[in-house]
Enzyme design. Structure first.
Site, short mmCIF file in Angstrom:
data_model
loop_
_atom_site.label_atom_id
_atom_site.label_comp_id
_atom_site.label_asym_id
_atom_site.label_seq_id
_atom_site.Cartn_x
_atom_site.Cartn_y
_atom_site.Cartn_z
N HIS A 130 0.68 -0.73 0.00
CA HIS A 130 0.03 0.04 0.35
C HIS A 130 1.20 1.33 0.13
CE1 HIS A 130 -2.60 2.99 1.84
NE2 HIS A 130 -3.96 2.18 1.34
N ASP A 207 3.05 -3.60 7.66
CA ASP A 207 1.89 -3.58 7.42
C ASP A 207 0.53 -4.71 7.93
OD1 ASP A 207 -0.55 -2.40 6.81
OD2 ASP A 207 0.30 -1.78 4.86
N GLN A 210 -4.66 -5.14 7.10
CA GLN A 210 -5.53 -5.85 6.51
C GLN A 210 -5.71 -7.34 7.21
OE1 GLN A 210 -7.80 -4.98 4.64
NE2 GLN A 210 -7.02 -2.67 3.72
N CYS A 372 -4.84 2.71 -3.86
CA CYS A 372 -3.43 2.76 -2.83
C CYS A 372 -2.71 1.90 -3.21
CB CYS A 372 -3.92 3.03 -1.72
SG CYS A 372 -5.01 4.43 -1.02
#
Length: 414
Positions: A130, A207, A210, A372
């Site tokens: 992202h 990250d 999600q 994104c």
């Protein structure tokens, strides 16, 4: 995966907890919400927890000694404790409240990165990141003359792990990667990748925007150094997220922002930073949002993340099978056993925005665009995709409605 998973989860009962799911987007057109990858809906428990705070305990935290301030502080810090338990952190002081995943990654980049990275150092990223896990590193690379390397994505939507190991031989100082792609749904083998990255001497930033909402995630088991995620993608409010960091790393980092609460002492020409986690929480924080986040954690814990993941696996397996039957539709990403509940696709001869608009006329909310993740779309030669994403409140019947909606798209565009 069979339908008994769905029955055990009792999705019909769960849907009763989400008032927005009763909405009609037009007369006689009920909402079918398939955009949880962008933001999830909120259960009444979260809405009420935030409302109750404003109605009964609204006050600033940490410094007040009156009843309301002490209640607000206790609720705020209780939320931190809940989040620490949810991801298996050793201590609640390893949980830093931020606005969102983006701010969490920026905190690492500009605090740890500015202190410890030097000209010529390498940062290893992936092609499926992202923008939030690309742009901060790009900014820092320009400032400090760093070298950026990228793990390629295969045509099957998986990371090229052989190339990952080869790139580790260049001894990157940072490996920053997503646990689950917001476009392809790919679930990356973070535990093994972290082990290899640590062997190469790298600090690992993950990250988890999600993954944390959809999978059981334990930071001690994964052994990641930093993990970033957002409340709004996991039934909580917008405007608050978390950076998990190993205590020794957070202790070594300078403050990210200056102001109230992140200080221990201030003189006219110098200051002493506060202890963790307050060193990184300057100013009045998102108190109601933290309390709402805590309520979201309670809700997910009551259901159980194993059950959430199993239900979503059932949905994505069913959805991929149904979508693959549509002539002219191309799906992107791996098979259901290697991905989360995300289905990104294109339809021959129809722009993704047109697909989304026609579905919206039928009450079906999906996302269209580059999500994104422009470099990933460029990798596949695509300007955009349509993305349907699922969560614990979605049903197989809603997948069927999506398929019928796409049949209407085909009919309109011939």
């Amino acid at each position: 995966m069979n339908t008994t998973i769905t029955e055990r989860l009792d999705v019909i009962q769960i849907r009763e907890d989400f008032p927005i799911l009763k909405r009609e987007v037009a007369p006689g057109v009920p909402l079918v919400y398939l955009d949880s990858t962008a933001t999830s809906q909120k259960p009444l428990a979260v809405i009420r927890a935030m409302s109750e705070y404003y109605e009964r305990s609204n006050a600033n935290i940490h410094r007040g000694v009156h009843t309301l301030a002490e209640e607000a502080t206790a609720q705020y810090e209780a939320a931190r404790e809940k989040i620490a338990g949810f991801i298996g952190a050793r201590k609640s002081r390893e949980i830093i409240f931020v606005r969102n995943t983006t701010e969490a990654i920026n905190l690492v980049t500009f605090s740890w990165g500015r202190k410890f990275l030097q000209r010529g150092d390498r940062v290893l990223l992936t092609e499926m990141e992202h923008h939030s896990n690309l742009v901060p590193w790009q900014i820092l690379a320009q400032e400090k003359e760093l070298l950026l390397d990228f793990v390629p994505v295969t045509q099957a939507g998986l990371l090229d792990l052989q190339e990952f190991e080869r790139l580790l031989s260049h001894k990157p100082k940072i490996v920053a990667m997503t646990q689950m792609s917001n476009v392809l749904g790919t679930i990356n083998p973070i535990k093994e990748m972290t082990r290899l990255a640590h062997q190469a001497g790298a600090v690992v930033v993950v990250d988890g925007a999600q993954s944390v909402p959809h999978l059981p995630v334990n930071v001690q088991d994964l052994d990641v150094d930093f993990l970033a995620f957002s409340a709004h993608k996991m039934l909580g409010p917008t405007g608050i997220g978390v950076l998990f960091g190993k205590e020794e790393l957070l202790e070594s980092m300078p403050p990210f922002l200056g102001g109230g609460d992140m200080i221990k002492k201030v003189h006219l020409r110098r200051f002493s930073p506060n202890d963790l986690p307050h060193k990184f929480e300057a100013g009045t924080p998102a108190i109601a949002e933290a309390i709402g986040f805590g309520a979201a954690i309670d809700y997910l814990n009551r259901i159980g993340m194993e059950r959430v993941a199993a239900h979503e696996h059932d949905l994505i397996s069913y959805a991929l099978e149904a979508l693959n039957e549509i002539e002219g539709l191309t799906l992107y990403g791996p098979s259901a056993d290697q991905k989360g509940a995300v289905a990104s696709f294109t339809m021959r001869g129809v722009h993704p925005h047109d697909v989304s608009q026609i579905l919206d006329s039928q009450g079906i909310a999906v996302r269209a665009g580059h999500h994104c993740a422009m470099p990933l779309h460029e990798k596949f030669g695509l300007p955009a995709t349509t993305r349907a994403s699922f969560y614990l409140y979605n049903t197989r019947q809603e997948v069927d409605q999506l398929v019928r909606g796409l049949a209407k798209v085909k009919k309109i565009f011939g």
